[in-house]
Design a protein around this motif. Structure first.
Motif, PDB file in Angstrom:
ATOM      1  N   LEU A   1      33.778 -29.062  -8.573  1.00 48.40           N
ATOM      2  CA  LEU A   1      32.975 -27.926  -8.142  1.00 48.40           C
ATOM      3  C   LEU A   1      32.658 -27.987  -6.658  1.00 48.40           C
ATOM      4  O   LEU A   1      32.483 -29.062  -6.088  1.00 48.40           O
ATOM      5  CB  LEU A   1      31.660 -27.883  -8.921  1.00 48.40           C
TER       6      LEU A   1
ATOM      7  N   PHE B   1      30.033 -25.626  -3.858  1.00 47.71           N
ATOM      8  CA  PHE B   1      28.893 -24.703  -3.883  1.00 47.71           C
ATOM      9  C   PHE B   1      28.674 -24.127  -2.489  1.00 47.71           C
ATOM     10  O   PHE B   1      28.638 -24.886  -1.516  1.00 47.71           O
ATOM     11  CB  PHE B   1      27.619 -25.444  -4.291  1.00 47.71           C
TER      12      PHE B   1
ATOM     13  N   GLY C   1      34.536 -36.314  -0.365  1.00 49.98           N
ATOM     14  CA  GLY C   1      34.527 -37.436  -1.308  1.00 49.98           C
ATOM     15  C   GLY C   1      35.766 -38.305  -1.153  1.00 49.98           C
ATOM     16  O   GLY C   1      35.704 -39.532  -1.285  1.00 49.98           O
TER      17      GLY C   1
ATOM     18  N   ARG D   1      29.149 -18.301  -5.629  1.00 45.79           N
ATOM     19  CA  ARG D   1      28.322 -19.374  -5.065  1.00 45.79           C
ATOM     20  C   ARG D   1      28.599 -20.747  -5.687  1.00 45.79           C
ATOM     21  O   ARG D   1      28.132 -21.755  -5.189  1.00 45.79           O
ATOM     22  CB  ARG D   1      26.834 -19.008  -5.235  1.00 45.79           C
ATOM     23  N   GLU D   2      29.324 -20.756  -6.778  1.00 44.05           N
ATOM     24  CA  GLU D   2      29.702 -22.016  -7.426  1.00 44.05           C
ATOM     25  C   GLU D   2      31.120 -21.830  -7.931  1.00 44.05           C
ATOM     26  O   GLU D   2      31.399 -20.845  -8.615  1.00 44.05           O
ATOM     27  CB  GLU D   2      28.725 -22.304  -8.583  1.00 44.05           C
TER      28      GLU D   2
ATOM     29  N   LEU E   1      24.540 -29.808  -2.090  1.00 39.59           N
ATOM     30  CA  LEU E   1      25.654 -29.682  -3.010  1.00 39.59           C
ATOM     31  C   LEU E   1      26.894 -29.524  -2.146  1.00 39.59           C
ATOM     32  O   LEU E   1      26.904 -28.695  -1.229  1.00 39.59           O
ATOM     33  CB  LEU E   1      25.459 -28.466  -3.905  1.00 39.59           C
TER      34      LEU E   1
ATOM     35  N   GLU F   1      37.187 -38.388  -8.951  1.00 43.14           N
ATOM     36  CA  GLU F   1      36.136 -37.433  -9.260  1.00 43.14           C
ATOM     37  C   GLU F   1      34.878 -37.932  -8.564  1.00 43.14           C
ATOM     38  O   GLU F   1      34.327 -38.961  -8.928  1.00 43.14           O
ATOM     39  CB  GLU F   1      35.937 -37.353 -10.774  1.00 43.14           C
ATOM     40  N   CYS F   2      34.480 -37.222  -7.541  1.00 47.21           N
ATOM     41  CA  CYS F   2      33.332 -37.642  -6.742  1.00 47.21           C
ATOM     42  C   CYS F   2      32.145 -36.734  -7.069  1.00 47.21           C
ATOM     43  O   CYS F   2      32.298 -35.688  -7.681  1.00 47.21           O
ATOM     44  CB  CYS F   2      33.669 -37.584  -5.265  1.00 47.21           C
ATOM     45  N   THR F   3      30.974 -37.148  -6.628  1.00 42.16           N
ATOM     46  CA  THR F   3      29.783 -36.387  -7.009  1.00 42.16           C
ATOM     47  C   THR F   3      29.640 -35.108  -6.172  1.00 42.16           C
ATOM     48  O   THR F   3      30.116 -35.027  -5.044  1.00 42.16           O
ATOM     49  CB  THR F   3      28.507 -37.231  -6.824  1.00 42.16           C
ATOM     50  N   CYS F   4      28.950 -34.135  -6.755  1.00 39.41           N
ATOM     51  CA  CYS F   4      28.610 -32.904  -6.035  1.00 39.41           C
ATOM     52  C   CYS F   4      27.428 -33.162  -5.108  1.00 39.41           C
ATOM     53  O   CYS F   4      27.388 -32.679  -3.982  1.00 39.41           O
ATOM     54  CB  CYS F   4      28.238 -31.802  -7.024  1.00 39.41           C
ATOM     55  N   LEU F   5      26.439 -33.905  -5.598  1.00 41.37           N
ATOM     56  CA  LEU F   5      25.284 -34.266  -4.778  1.00 41.37           C
ATOM     57  C   LEU F   5      25.785 -35.128  -3.622  1.00 41.37           C
ATOM     58  O   LEU F   5      26.476 -36.118  -3.848  1.00 41.37           O
ATOM     59  CB  LEU F   5      24.268 -35.051  -5.598  1.00 41.37           C
ATOM     60  N   THR F   6      25.450 -34.740  -2.424  1.00 43.03           N
ATOM     61  CA  THR F   6      25.966 -35.421  -1.238  1.00 43.03           C
ATOM     62  C   THR F   6      24.816 -35.637  -0.267  1.00 43.03           C
ATOM     63  O   THR F   6      24.112 -34.674   0.077  1.00 43.03           O
ATOM     64  CB  THR F   6      27.048 -34.549  -0.558  1.00 43.03           C
TER      65      THR F   6
ATOM     66  N   THR G   1      35.295 -23.757  -8.669  1.00 41.64           N
ATOM     67  CA  THR G   1      36.122 -24.949  -8.830  1.00 41.64           C
ATOM     68  C   THR G   1      37.213 -24.967  -7.772  1.00 41.64           C
ATOM     69  O   THR G   1      37.868 -23.952  -7.540  1.00 41.64           O
ATOM     70  CB  THR G   1      36.762 -24.975 -10.230  1.00 41.64           C
TER      71      THR G   1
END
Lengths: 726, 726
Positions: free
Chosen positions: B303, B305, B278, B319-320, B271, B154-159, B322
């Motif tokens: 998620l 985006f 990831g 726009r968002e 995002l 599980e990696c972050t959405c913020l990149t 899974t």
């Protein structure tokens, strides 16, 4: 609004105070760390609270200063007392280096984008961390959503500005910042001033009164307005710490991540700082879905984002995190809970407001007593606290390291009725992991007002009751003369007023004031008021909300710590003693000896267990079984199946339990059922000794007692266990 | 890089083409809609491909125009043929209005922030939608992660920007936009031009050659550079559609949501538009976690985006969203799959490249044949396609409405070896729901290069093999004279070159070119090349990746459609015929009659089932059981338990199956086990007739056959079923 949750924590060493605005992170008071220093700690807390109130009330600086001096004296005393008490009370010491190294090496949690240099406050979950988190979330869903019939939703992270403007986050989710005008480096302005004065006093040679003057400024650092703070920074000539460059003026820095939604760039959006708002804005539909009945609870598990200025301590203060939040809606005057009897005997450790300001002692109390004595405000709030504690125990948290701390009145928002944080003791101190807040009807009310939507629920009474209803009757003549062509509209608006609105008009008029109605000024004398008795069986109300809010990453971190241990015989041999119910991998499968006979059996066992939904990992590397057990221990695998020569003959294997290291001989066919029981996949967890009582113990324990083979009632095999190789 | 997935779909009515850049959304060709028009459809596709290639190659405008005319003629013919074929072939017609109304009213999916006016492309999942999605994801995890032993992360959405710069998203995830200079409204520039010319020709009075000139411009709308397109918009005097205001010049609009990470605002972040990156950036750690062994697969559910310009069709372009993505890493020359035999007999509908450009016919083929014939590039790709199909069937997708469409060579990125989309037929046409791409080693290579990290894996061969290794020997004299003080560094760099690099030097020199090495120009003659035989047992390689990428929201939408039906007796009575394994609520519990005896039993049944992990919902409202069944049907509840007078006597209930509406009499104690079997919670799903064979049928079916009560082998009750009220 779960503003208090995820990125906030407090350590035993911090004790600063700040008024908690809705939507703004808070810091909590120094908790008591041992019986001996408890009273001192409480005195500190109390004094800090006094100082805060004095600042808030704008008391003269010299009075504040005096109070602060007393606070400092108390803190110094406390520090001495705590040093003396070291080793007493509840402590949590782990080999932090070994812990961190294992967590990273076995890929529970790793820094995100590591090969690109990483980003502070962003972490990825590797395979075992991901599975552990998934299992915690699954248990949460089962414990809360399924068992309590909650209405779970999944709302978007992208949130348009008006929603967060309404909730208060756009205006108040801020800290004061200054920037290096050359490099753009950011600093929290108050911290910069405090540090600067520390340096100044340490290095400089000041008279006592000069030093006092500086200290006075320092103590008020967090109380200045942006303008005041800007002037002071300038006066002190404070520059950027790392570069010596000039700084910008202090400005409010919002902790939300902003973005633009849609191609035009016109719609400002934010990444939600909490999941709660999604539930509040859906309240009307949720109420409909629930056939109009209150109480009911909605829940959401999802991501929250906060642009922390200084992320730290691994998963404890991060910029992207998973939350699990519950919004339990109730009639404001009916906060009893129908299932309260189920938890009234649960004993909890409560660190209530009075204790924090008085004795400093955390007391154990049953949930029932806590409500009866008024320690916890109401049954529903207490019910959820007890349920939270039961959840923590189910996932394997150490019960000795849990406590509930009540918010001080200065910590709570003005509308909140009562708040309790579940704090978990970790190597970083007591960490706030779950908030429980009775938020009254604040959240629904603000959204209703901003969107002109009704958030009223209604309740059918058992029988009709008589109420006095106030109605407004327009004096048509006066109104006609005053409003002329608008007289019809005005009369119709007046006649449409409900009892509550009519009361507002009456109030204005009895104060001699006109009442503004749809742009018309209704002066005293324009209407007559009449009261009529009426039988009503339906009451309307805006629900209150009780909100338990879980920080999943923090819970996971605390669980890693509480599960962390080393084998007695080797302090470097790490074992994560996860409860089977959350263990990332439930069962390891090994071949005892090498040889071509075994791999097909290993594969068959793995497939059998996998098909039964049991997370299984084969390790058929050439290493010794002991070495492979050790590797599994590092991942916290609770059970191990070993295939040996006897397996080839009779299709039985040894099943080993991680913590006791005992082994039983079990037919392969029985494994899926046994492991599902042991891991609580179908309901309650069955303990090792109960689940395996019918199977013979083998290996290390054989010497110490009779082989239980003969006593088995499920026995489908009858080979002496002594033959089993270990 | 799963760029092709979530927000892209194509409808039967659209047929435009565009070159697919990595990281850029694509549109797919008009699919064949029936046997009769298949050849015509193929001809259209072929011709469109030709036109595209001509534009790409910069062919003269008149040639392009001619080809386009032919394309238009073919399309017109196709439209006629399709009209004639209506009703033939695979179709998917539902009462869209009733479907949409039910989905919204029963809160499967609702517009996000509805009371605040909503935001296009953002949707929330209400309670049944949330549970449905969760169940789909759980099944996915079980089918892929658990069964295939994948390493889930599980990696972050913020990149941070550098990661997406490396992957190509920062530069190429764009469309050309223009803005209304007053209001800021945005338009996709090429579409604006096309629409404008349509209007012009419709309203104006043009000579044939003038009209042709305009058409020519229109046809090339998507091929112009920003500068060209800007000049043309100006020449045509095109203004903003809704306001008539001037427009900005066209500019590239990136579809990623940008933000700033950290307080300084210096670090640009996005995002993530997909979860894949990831996994790529964690490759090295994943390889270590897997003990250095390749092949292995990593997976991630999370998620994504994308700031869609024109979100539409509910969950199909949002726009968002899974995603669930798999990155299966393999040795590039070893794409066989060890479990291929398990799926080689799975029959799939394949719409391959040749069929799209030729016959237009979708052919059914076994997975084994498809690989043997070379239709699918390799076993691993085919294995995952088959596994995807099995997954779709397990969650209840209609097998008739699934097909795999191969990407045309013009659709694929240059490095991709083969790509197949699983398309699902919905009321909006064939929707791309899962991409399967053999992406070679592109992704790992770009990150390795950007971060100077090794992404090489190694494989131990069974026995050492002899290889010819090329080494470079510096001519020290020449080098010394040329590089003087740097001679040592140059020699050392040259001696450090591996065989591959040495070959590059040799290649340059044999072409008479110098070779650039660390800033030094190595001219021919400065080195000698020698070849030596060497025995090696370890080969190093950069893994290729095969990527199945699932759009969970689209799958959920398709599943809602495929499960949507109405009762024969009442076309307005909606039933969602969810497979029990994914049904949001597994069992309803009802009291047949009113009376105080029943609610405690209902509660007991609900608690019993809930404890066993079965999602259960009581409906004890005063309405008729029929009405309550109907309400449960709308939520797709597959099973219903009814408590009646007999229950009070013998603790049995009726268990009803939603689709057949048959009922069986079952002891309460047997319910948890039966329902877990029926819902496949412990492994395979057991069919109603098999699971319930031991229990007597009651109710409607009684008249048509003997009561089976006596045949029960588990019978713990013996009351004539005829007594049971329906």
């Amino acid at each position: 609004m779960a503003s208090i949750l995820a990125p906030n924590m407090h350590f035993a060493k911090t004790g600063s105070y700040s008024v908690v605005e809705p939507g703004k992170p808070k810091e909590a008071p120094t908790p008591s760390t041992g019986g001996g220093s408890a009273a001192l700690s409480a005195a500190c807390t109390r004094q800090a609270s006094t100082v805060k109130q004095m600042k808030k009330d704008g008391k003269p600086a010299d009075q504040i200063e005096k109070a602060v001096e007393e606070l400092k004296r108390l803190r110094a005393e406390l520090a001495v007392a705590e040093k003396a008490n070291a080793g007493q009370g509840t402590e949590h010491n782990i080999d932090r280096k070994l812990f961190d190294e294992t967590v990273l090496r076995r890929m529970f949690v790793v820094p995100a984008f590591e090969i690109h240099g990483g980003v502070a406050g962003l972490f990825d979950y590797g395979p075992p961390g991901c599975a552990l988190k998934q299992n915690i979330v699954d248990q949460w869903r089962r414990h809360f959503v399924l068992e309590e019939k909650m209405l779970e939703m999944e709302c978007t992270c992208l949130t348009p500005e008006p929603v967060l403007k309404t909730s208060g986050h756009v205006d108040r989710f801020t800290d004061l910042m200054v920037k290096d005008i050359v490099t753009g480096d950011c600093y929290r302005a108050d911290k910069l001033l405090e540090d600067h004065i520390d340096d100044l006093l340490e290095k400089g040679n000041f008279s006592s009164s000069e030093a006092d003057e500086h200290r006075k400024v320092q103590r008020q650092a967090d109380a200045y307005s942006p303008e005041e703070l800007g002037a002071i920074l300038e006066k002190y000539g404070i520059k950027a710490t790392t570069t010596g460059n000039d700084l910008t003026k202090p400005f409010a820095f919002n902790l939300m991540f902003g973005t633009k939604i849609g191609p035009s760039g016109a719609l400002t959006g934010f990444l939600r700082p909490e999941t709660a708002q999604g539930l509040f804005v859906n309240f009307k539909r949720l109420l409909d879905y629930n056939n109009g009945r209150v109480p009911f609870a909605a829940a959401q598990i999802g991501l929250g984002f906060r642009n922390e200025i200084a992320p730290k301590n691994g998963l404890l203060r991060v910029r992207e995190f998973t939350m699990a939040e519950i919004e339990h809606f109730v009639k404001p005057d009916e906060k009893k809970h129908p299932k309260f009897a189920n938890v009234s005997n649960v004993t909890m450790k409560l660190f209530d407001r009075d204790a924090q300001l008085g004795t400093g002692i955390v007391s154990s109390m049953t949930c029932g007593d806590a409500v009866a004595k008024g320690t916890i405000a109401n049954e529903t709030l207490a019910y959820f606290m007890a349920r939270t504690q039961l959840f923590m125990l189910r996932i394997g948290m150490n019960s000795e390291k849990l406590r509930f701390r009540q918010h001080l009145s200065t910590e709570m928002a003005h509308y909140a009725a009562d708040c309790w944080d579940l704090e978990i003791l970790t190597a970083y101190g007591w960490v706030e992991c779950v908030g429980h807040a009775d938020r009254a009807c604040y959240d629904l009310t603000v959204h209703a007002k901003a969107t002109n939507t009704s958030v009223e629920a209604q309740k059918m009474l058992d029988k009709a009751v008589e109420v006095l209803q106030l109605t407004v009757k327009p004096d048509r003549k006066t109104i006609g003369m005053t409003f002329k062509k608008d007289q019809k509209a005005v009369c119709s608006a007046l006649e449409g007023l409900d009892s509550d609105k009519a009361a507002e008009v009456e109030k204005a008029h009895s104060a001699g004031q006109p009442y503004e109605l749809d742009g018309f000024s209704i002066a005293p004398g324009m209407v007559l008021f009449t009261r009529k008795k009426k039988m009503v069986q339906v009451v309307k109300f805006t629900p209150s909300v009780i909100e338990p809010s879980f920080g999943v990453g923090r819970i996971l971190h605390a669980l890693l710590e509480h599960s962390f241990s080393v084998r007695k015989e080797d302090a470097q041999r790490v074992v994560f003693q996860f409860a089977p119910v959350v263990a990332p991998i439930k069962c390891g499968v090994y071949n005892l000896q090498s040889g071509s006979k075994f791999p097909p059996i290993v594969t068959r066992v793995v497939d059998l267990l996998t098909q039964a939904g049991i997370s299984t990992k084969a390790d058929t590397s050439g290493q010794s079984v002991g070495r492979r057990y050790a590797r599994a221990d590092e991942l916290g695998v609770p059970f191990g199946v070993t295939v040996d020569f006897d397996t080839v003959e009779d299709d039985t294997v040894t099943l080993r339990e991680r913590d006791s290291m005992t082994q039983r001989r079990v037919p392969i066919a029985a494994l899926p059922g046994l492991l599902r029981e042991l891991c609580g996949l179908d309901g309650d967890v069955v303990a090792w000794k109960d689940a395996l009582s019918a199977y013979p113990e083998v290996g290390a324990s054989e010497a110490s007692g009779p082989i239980t083979l003969e006593t088995t009632s499920r026995g489908v095999f009858s080979r002496p266990a002594a033959l089993v190789k270990k």
